[in-house]
Write a protein that holds these residues in place. Structure first.
Motif, PDB file in Angstrom:
ATOM      1  N   TYR A  98       0.833  -1.196   0.000  1.00 30.41           N
ATOM      2  CA  TYR A  98       0.000   0.000   0.000  1.00 30.41           C
ATOM      3  C   TYR A  98       0.874   1.254   0.000  1.00 30.41           C
ATOM      4  O   TYR A  98       1.866   1.336   0.729  1.00 30.41           O
ATOM      5  CB  TYR A  98      -0.922  -0.038   1.214  1.00 30.41           C
ATOM      6  CG  TYR A  98      -1.884   1.105   1.332  1.00 30.41           C
ATOM      7  CD1 TYR A  98      -2.532   1.640   0.213  1.00 30.41           C
ATOM      8  CD2 TYR A  98      -2.169   1.660   2.575  1.00 30.41           C
ATOM      9  CE1 TYR A  98      -3.408   2.686   0.325  1.00 30.41           C
ATOM     10  CE2 TYR A  98      -3.064   2.711   2.699  1.00 30.41           C
ATOM     11  CZ  TYR A  98      -3.674   3.218   1.577  1.00 30.41           C
ATOM     12  OH  TYR A  98      -4.559   4.270   1.697  1.00 30.41           O
ATOM     13  N   ALA A 100       0.575   4.328   1.147  1.00 23.61           N
ATOM     14  CA  ALA A 100       0.706   5.194   2.320  1.00 23.61           C
ATOM     15  C   ALA A 100       1.822   4.770   3.268  1.00 23.61           C
ATOM     16  O   ALA A 100       2.688   5.592   3.610  1.00 23.61           O
ATOM     17  CB  ALA A 100      -0.632   5.291   3.057  1.00 23.61           C
ATOM     18  N   SER A 150      -1.505   0.052   7.962  1.00 25.98           N
ATOM     19  CA  SER A 150      -2.018   0.639   6.725  1.00 25.98           C
ATOM     20  C   SER A 150      -3.522   0.880   6.814  1.00 25.98           C
ATOM     21  O   SER A 150      -4.034   1.861   6.274  1.00 25.98           O
ATOM     22  CB  SER A 150      -1.688  -0.266   5.536  1.00 25.98           C
ATOM     23  OG  SER A 150      -2.205  -1.568   5.731  1.00 25.98           O
ATOM     24  N   PHE A 154      -5.445   4.421   6.253  1.00 31.94           N
ATOM     25  CA  PHE A 154      -6.451   4.632   5.218  1.00 31.94           C
ATOM     26  C   PHE A 154      -7.745   5.204   5.805  1.00 31.94           C
ATOM     27  O   PHE A 154      -8.318   6.160   5.266  1.00 31.94           O
ATOM     28  CB  PHE A 154      -6.731   3.311   4.491  1.00 31.94           C
ATOM     29  CG  PHE A 154      -7.426   3.481   3.164  1.00 31.94           C
ATOM     30  CD1 PHE A 154      -7.490   4.710   2.540  1.00 31.94           C
ATOM     31  CD2 PHE A 154      -8.007   2.392   2.542  1.00 31.94           C
ATOM     32  CE1 PHE A 154      -8.131   4.872   1.317  1.00 31.94           C
ATOM     33  CE2 PHE A 154      -8.645   2.534   1.315  1.00 31.94           C
ATOM     34  CZ  PHE A 154      -8.712   3.768   0.714  1.00 31.94           C
ATOM     35  N   MET A 157      -7.151   8.848   6.657  1.00 33.09           N
ATOM     36  CA  MET A 157      -7.129   9.718   5.480  1.00 33.09           C
ATOM     37  C   MET A 157      -8.537   9.949   4.940  1.00 33.09           C
ATOM     38  O   MET A 157      -8.884  11.073   4.554  1.00 33.09           O
ATOM     39  CB  MET A 157      -6.221   9.124   4.401  1.00 33.09           C
ATOM     40  CG  MET A 157      -4.750   9.228   4.725  1.00 33.09           C
ATOM     41  SD  MET A 157      -3.670   8.700   3.365  1.00 33.09           S
ATOM     42  CE  MET A 157      -4.020   6.941   3.304  1.00 33.09           C
ATOM     43  N   TRP A 220     -10.628   7.583  -4.194  1.00 36.37           N
ATOM     44  CA  TRP A 220      -9.714   6.457  -3.947  1.00 36.37           C
ATOM     45  C   TRP A 220      -9.594   5.531  -5.143  1.00 36.37           C
ATOM     46  O   TRP A 220      -8.528   4.957  -5.393  1.00 36.37           O
ATOM     47  CB  TRP A 220     -10.185   5.699  -2.704  1.00 36.37           C
ATOM     48  CG  TRP A 220     -10.633   6.665  -1.655  1.00 36.37           C
ATOM     49  CD1 TRP A 220     -11.925   6.977  -1.320  1.00 36.37           C
ATOM     50  CD2 TRP A 220      -9.803   7.512  -0.863  1.00 36.37           C
ATOM     51  NE1 TRP A 220     -11.944   7.965  -0.354  1.00 36.37           N
ATOM     52  CE2 TRP A 220     -10.662   8.309  -0.052  1.00 36.37           C
ATOM     53  CE3 TRP A 220      -8.418   7.670  -0.747  1.00 36.37           C
ATOM     54  CZ2 TRP A 220     -10.171   9.250   0.848  1.00 36.37           C
ATOM     55  CZ3 TRP A 220      -7.936   8.605   0.152  1.00 36.37           C
ATOM     56  CH2 TRP A 220      -8.800   9.380   0.932  1.00 36.37           C
ATOM     57  N   TYR A 223      -6.737   6.113  -8.051  1.00 38.71           N
ATOM     58  CA  TYR A 223      -5.308   5.985  -7.791  1.00 38.71           C
ATOM     59  C   TYR A 223      -4.964   4.546  -7.432  1.00 38.71           C
ATOM     60  O   TYR A 223      -5.815   3.787  -6.961  1.00 38.71           O
ATOM     61  CB  TYR A 223      -4.888   6.902  -6.627  1.00 38.71           C
ATOM     62  CG  TYR A 223      -5.191   8.355  -6.870  1.00 38.71           C
ATOM     63  CD1 TYR A 223      -4.303   9.165  -7.585  1.00 38.71           C
ATOM     64  CD2 TYR A 223      -6.379   8.914  -6.415  1.00 38.71           C
ATOM     65  CE1 TYR A 223      -4.595  10.498  -7.825  1.00 38.71           C
ATOM     66  CE2 TYR A 223      -6.681  10.245  -6.647  1.00 38.71           C
ATOM     67  CZ  TYR A 223      -5.790  11.037  -7.358  1.00 38.71           C
ATOM     68  OH  TYR A 223      -6.084  12.361  -7.604  1.00 38.71           O
ATOM     69  N   CYS A 225      -3.732   1.696  -5.127  1.00 38.80           N
ATOM     70  CA  CYS A 225      -3.589   1.549  -3.677  1.00 38.80           C
ATOM     71  C   CYS A 225      -2.246   0.871  -3.392  1.00 38.80           C
ATOM     72  O   CYS A 225      -1.519   1.272  -2.491  1.00 38.80           O
ATOM     73  CB  CYS A 225      -4.746   0.758  -3.074  1.00 38.80           C
ATOM     74  SG  CYS A 225      -4.954  -0.902  -3.705  1.00 38.80           S
ATOM     75  N   THR A 299      -0.316   9.036  -7.921  1.00 42.09           N
ATOM     76  CA  THR A 299      -0.699   8.286  -6.724  1.00 42.09           C
ATOM     77  C   THR A 299       0.160   8.690  -5.533  1.00 42.09           C
ATOM     78  O   THR A 299      -0.354   8.932  -4.432  1.00 42.09           O
ATOM     79  CB  THR A 299      -0.569   6.775  -6.970  1.00 42.09           C
ATOM     80  OG1 THR A 299      -1.561   6.364  -7.925  1.00 42.09           O
ATOM     81  CG2 THR A 299      -0.767   5.980  -5.679  1.00 42.09           C
ATOM     82  N   TYR A 303      -1.344  10.550  -2.131  1.00 46.84           N
ATOM     83  CA  TYR A 303      -1.260   9.989  -0.787  1.00 46.84           C
ATOM     84  C   TYR A 303      -0.315  10.777   0.108  1.00 46.84           C
ATOM     85  O   TYR A 303      -0.532  10.863   1.333  1.00 46.84           O
ATOM     86  CB  TYR A 303      -0.861   8.518  -0.852  1.00 46.84           C
ATOM     87  CG  TYR A 303      -2.042   7.626  -1.134  1.00 46.84           C
ATOM     88  CD1 TYR A 303      -3.046   7.456  -0.190  1.00 46.84           C
ATOM     89  CD2 TYR A 303      -2.170   6.962  -2.354  1.00 46.84           C
ATOM     90  CE1 TYR A 303      -4.144   6.662  -0.448  1.00 46.84           C
ATOM     91  CE2 TYR A 303      -3.267   6.166  -2.621  1.00 46.84           C
ATOM     92  CZ  TYR A 303      -4.258   6.012  -1.663  1.00 46.84           C
ATOM     93  OH  TYR A 303      -5.346   5.222  -1.920  1.00 46.84           O
ATOM     94  N   ARG A 306      -2.425  13.509   1.486  1.00 48.49           N
ATOM     95  CA  ARG A 306      -3.363  12.997   2.498  1.00 48.49           C
ATOM     96  C   ARG A 306      -2.637  12.704   3.812  1.00 48.49           C
ATOM     97  O   ARG A 306      -3.149  12.995   4.898  1.00 48.49           O
ATOM     98  CB  ARG A 306      -4.048  11.723   2.000  1.00 48.49           C
ATOM     99  CG  ARG A 306      -4.762  11.813   0.656  1.00 48.49           C
ATOM    100  CD  ARG A 306      -6.079  12.573   0.720  1.00 48.49           C
ATOM    101  NE  ARG A 306      -5.908  14.016   0.745  1.00 48.49           N
ATOM    102  CZ  ARG A 306      -5.625  14.762  -0.345  1.00 48.49           C
ATOM    103  NH1 ARG A 306      -5.446  14.190  -1.526  1.00 48.49           N
ATOM    104  NH2 ARG A 306      -5.519  16.067  -0.247  1.00 48.49           N
TER     105      ARG A 306
END
Length: 339
Positions: A98, A100, A150, A154, A157, A220, A223, A225, A299, A303, A306
């Motif tokens: 992921y 993030a 993660s 998520f 965010m 979401w 983009y 993930c 992407t 992120y 965010r």
């Protein structure tokens, strides 16, 4: 009879991979592979989780061998946090993860580099009747594996995106996946974010309802993930091997998009998951063929913004991009694997 059918299916799938590659349907011809520089290493190690959204890197076993890798290994991890740890330590060479947590670890100085987008849409937020929208999470209890996981990132965010303060407005509680599913069914928590095969199991058990599907709901769904990332030392030392490993995985993503039934059967036969129906539903639902269309750089930028909003990083998106991404392999492969 069942054993013979299963054996036939395995042979059929491997044969399908070979025929597809030979015909150039999902990759460059073998003659071109033979003309390329030799691999610096013929060993590749990735991570294996209970989750099956990263099916391309599991289905890619035979394609990796066709690229010249003679030893394809998977190290077992219990949670997604094990992925960034394995990549940073060099225990794993490449893996999908992921975006993030990769960004968070990059800012912290981990020797990780993001190389390509893998797929979008693996997370689904399930809630009780008390939660119909993200804003309804205010004052509610959400289960996550850990407060730096993660899933926690998520949900935080998504909450911040609609104006909530996740640090004050949501009660995050740590529970395992199995515990969370049970508590959601009993109404003792209000929401839980699952990734395959959990959403499939929740639907089958009629537990909760989908509040957000990251594969369908904007922004979401627009983009990636999960991104392909590598240990920086491995990538710098083995650029040919890196490119060919990514090529095998992206070709495998195409195969998952074109023939999800074979991909699901392969994963069950190889022991990556044990429920064929859940695997099939998951592979069918995820947009594996989007790696050509979606913008990997966008992407990371999305992120990073965010994460900065919720205070998990301080760096600008441009600094993250400059520090922790390398798109040269993806750019070359997009030209080679035109579909």
């Amino acid at each position: 009879m069942r054993d013979r059918r299963e054996s036939w299916r395995r042979r059929e799938f491997v044969s399908g991979l070979t025929l597809a590659a030979t015909a150039g349907l999902v990759g460059v011809p073998s003659a071109q592979v033979a003309a390329e520089p030799p691999l610096e290493t013929t060993k590749i190690t990735m991570v294996r989780l209970k989750g099956i959204c990263q099916s391309p890197q599991y289905v890619a076993v035979d394609l990796l061998r066709a690229e010249g890798f003679t030893e394809v290994r998977y190290v077992e991890k219990q949670g997604t946090e094990g992925i960034e740890q394995a990549l940073a330590s060099g225990e794993a060479d490449l893996n999908g993860h992921y975006a993030a947590p990769l960004i968070v670890r990059l800012e912290a100085g981990d020797p990780i580099v993001i190389l390509a987008g893998e797929h979008a849409g693996c997370f689904e937020l399930f809630g009780t009747d008390r939660v119909r929208t993200i804003r309804d999470l205010k004052g509610k209890t959400v289960a996550v594996p850990a407060l730096d996981s993660s899933r926690h990132m998520f949900v935080s965010m998504m909450a911040a995106y609609v104006g909530l303060d996740p640090r004050k407005d949501i009660n995050f509680v740590p529970y395992s996946g199995a515990e969370s599913v049970g508590l959601l069914g009993e109404g003792k928590i209000d929401a839980y974010l699952g990734f395959p095969p959990e959403p499939q199991a929740l639907r089958a058990q009629k537990i909760g309802h989908v509040v957000v599907n990251s594969g369908l709901d904007r922004p979401w769904s627009q983009y990636f993930c999960c991104m392909m990332a590598g240990n920086r030392r491995f990538v710098e030392k083995n650029p040919v091997a890196t490119k060919r490993a990514i090529r095998a995985i992206l070709k495998s993503a195409d195969l998952c998009a074109v023939d999800p039934a074979r991909a699901a059967r392969f994963m069950v036969d190889k022991g990556f998951t044990d429920n064929y129906e859940y695997a099939l539903q998951a592979v069918k639902s995820l947009p594996y063929g989007k790696w050509r269309q979606f913008d990997a750089e966008d992407t990371i930028r999305f992120y990073a913004l965010r994460l900065k909003e919720i205070g998990l990083i301080k760096s600008s998106p441009q600094k993250i991009l400059a520090k922790g991404t390398d798109w040269r392999f993806l750019n070359e492969l997009r030209k080679e694997l035109k579909g």
